[in-house]
Design an enzyme around this catalytic site. Structure first.
Site, PDB file in Angstrom:
ATOM      1  CB  SER A  56      -0.899   0.013   1.242  1.00 47.05           C
ATOM      2  OG  SER A  56      -0.099   0.157   2.412  1.00 47.05           O
ATOM      3  CG  ASP A  93      -3.929  -2.706  -1.870  1.00 51.49           C
ATOM      4  OD1 ASP A  93      -4.843  -2.751  -2.712  1.00 51.49           O
ATOM      5  OD2 ASP A  93      -4.114  -2.938  -0.654  1.00 51.49           O
ATOM      6  CG  HIS A  94      -6.612   0.758  -2.337  1.00 48.79           C
ATOM      7  ND1 HIS A  94      -7.848   1.031  -2.879  1.00 48.79           N
ATOM      8  CD2 HIS A  94      -6.756  -0.394  -1.637  1.00 48.79           C
ATOM      9  CE1 HIS A  94      -8.712   0.101  -2.523  1.00 48.79           C
ATOM     10  NE2 HIS A  94      -8.066  -0.781  -1.770  1.00 48.79           N
ATOM     11  CG  ASP A 115      -9.221   3.243  -5.315  1.00 44.95           C
ATOM     12  OD1 ASP A 115     -10.234   3.455  -6.013  1.00 44.95           O
ATOM     13  OD2 ASP A 115      -9.272   2.973  -4.106  1.00 44.95           O
ATOM     14  N   GLY A 190     -10.738  -3.141   6.543  1.00 45.25           N
ATOM     15  CA  GLY A 190     -10.590  -3.109   7.990  1.00 45.25           C
ATOM     16  C   GLY A 190     -11.102  -4.351   8.685  1.00 45.25           C
ATOM     17  CG  HIS A 232      -9.623  -4.235  -3.216  1.00 44.53           C
ATOM     18  ND1 HIS A 232      -8.528  -3.460  -2.937  1.00 44.53           N
ATOM     19  CD2 HIS A 232      -9.523  -4.552  -4.535  1.00 44.53           C
ATOM     20  CE1 HIS A 232      -7.810  -3.301  -4.031  1.00 44.53           C
ATOM     21  NE2 HIS A 232      -8.402  -3.947  -5.020  1.00 44.53           N
ATOM     22  CB  SER A 235      -9.498  -9.746   6.313  1.00 44.32           C
ATOM     23  OG  SER A 235      -8.203  -9.401   5.856  1.00 44.32           O
ATOM     24  CB  SER A 278      -7.860  -6.857   8.463  1.00 41.79           C
ATOM     25  OG  SER A 278      -8.096  -5.519   8.089  1.00 41.79           O
TER      26      SER A 278
END
Length: 332
Positions: A56, A93-94, A115, A190, A232, A235, A278
């Site tokens: 990230s 990522d992003h 993104d 998250g 995405h 988790s 996460s």
């Protein structure tokens, strides 16, 4: 400029073709440090799984882009030393803008995500197309996003999710030329992917989240047959880690993730990349908190980061074998 090919990495093009043909998903694991990288590579070599090492914007700021590039080089060599040259991609990522995406491409990344999902549609198209043109000139693959995922993780935050509109996907992919598309069907960033009000509660107090919008996924697949789809915020937030963290003094209430059976179902569809961040944080934190409580005299980082690495490896192995179905596919 350093090409990813010099490092021994691969882009995601063949990975995704093989995954869709074999009806499994490539694990995309976020990492920030050496222990996380070691756990990912150990697990993927032992399970013979291809893998995407995911970085990230926050991870680049934390670990330094040059260190991360050389960690990726080390990951390739480490896999070789462990006995299996698994396919490894290094992915942004992003990515927030063209400049960050370009910098990653110039510094050895084999895949980038841009993104623009929070932008107006036409601006998302324009930004994505700009990144695609630069990336494809260097044989780097590009992931784009339509729809908005709720939740907070690292530098990514949105108050509420907005499902991807199936009627937009053909126009978007044809105008941008992106190689894969991240969609929103109910996953979230998250550890709190749903509010308690969105869940049902079992008698034992366990929160049960609502199902993913597989009807939206099916409609997207119908519009884009054979096109690689990405999830995405996937988790599963294993409750054994949540309970262990809270047992040893942590406070992470209402932690709830995506049920693994739903991820297994998604992995057999056009979803050929599933992101996990996460869960890695939870596994490491649970192991470290346990050691700090049970062995308060420990102050050598190796004595708590080592067990945290082992817990991560165990978790990643389980995901490769029992959730994503990627185990055994390193040579596809």
């Amino acid at each position: 400029m350093v090409s990813y090919k010099e490092i021994g990495l691969v882009n995601t093009r063949h990975m995704f073709e093989a995954a869709m043909k074999g009806q499994y998903a490539i694990p995309a694991y976020n990492f920030n440090n050496m222990e996380q990288m070691q756990a990912i590579i150990q697990a993927c070599v032992e399970s013979k799984s291809p893998v995407i090492l995911q970085v990230s914007k926050g991870a680049r700021n934390y670990a330094d882009k040059f260190i991360l590039r050389n960690m990726a080089r080390g990951a390739v060599e480490y896999a070789h030393e462990l006995g299996c040259d698994i396919p490894i991609a290094l992915h942004l990522d992003h990515g927030p803008n063209f400049e960050v995406a370009k910098d990653c491409i110039d510094n050895g990344f084999s895949s980038v995500m841009i993104d623009g999902s929070a932008l107006p549609y036409d601006e998302n198209v324009a930004l994505t197309k700009q990144v695609v043109e630069y990336a494809h000139a260097h044989d780097v693959t590009v992931e784009a996003e339509l729809g908005v995922l709720g939740g907070v993780e690292d530098d990514v935050a949105a108050e509420e999710s907005k499902y991807t509109k199936p009627e937009e996907v053909i126009d978007f992919t044809s105008k941008t030329g992106c190689d894969s598309l991240a969609i929103s069907i109910g996953t979230s960033h998250g550890r709190c992917k749903f509010t308690p009000e969105q869940c049902t509660r079992r008698d034992d107090g366990t929160l049960v989240p609502p199902p993913l919008a597989f009807d939206v996924l099916a409609a997207i697949e119908k519009q884009l047959p054979g096109f690689p789809i990405v999830l995405h915020g996937s988790s599963s937030v294993p409750q054994q880690y949540v309970k262990e963290i809270e047992k040893y003094g942590g406070k992470i209430p209402n932690s709830v993730g995506i049920p693994e059976e739903q991820l297994r179902k998604a992995a057999k569809s056009a979803v050929c990349k599933i992101n996990v961040d996460s869960d890695g944080r939870l596994a490491m934190t649970a192991a470290i908190r346990r050691i700090f409580t049970e062995q308060p005299d420990v102050f050598d980082p190796r004595l708590y980061l080592g067990p945290a690495r082992e817990e991560l490896k165990k978790m990643y192995m389980d995901k490769n074998v029992n959730v994503f179905g990627s185990a055994g596919h390193a040579l596809d």
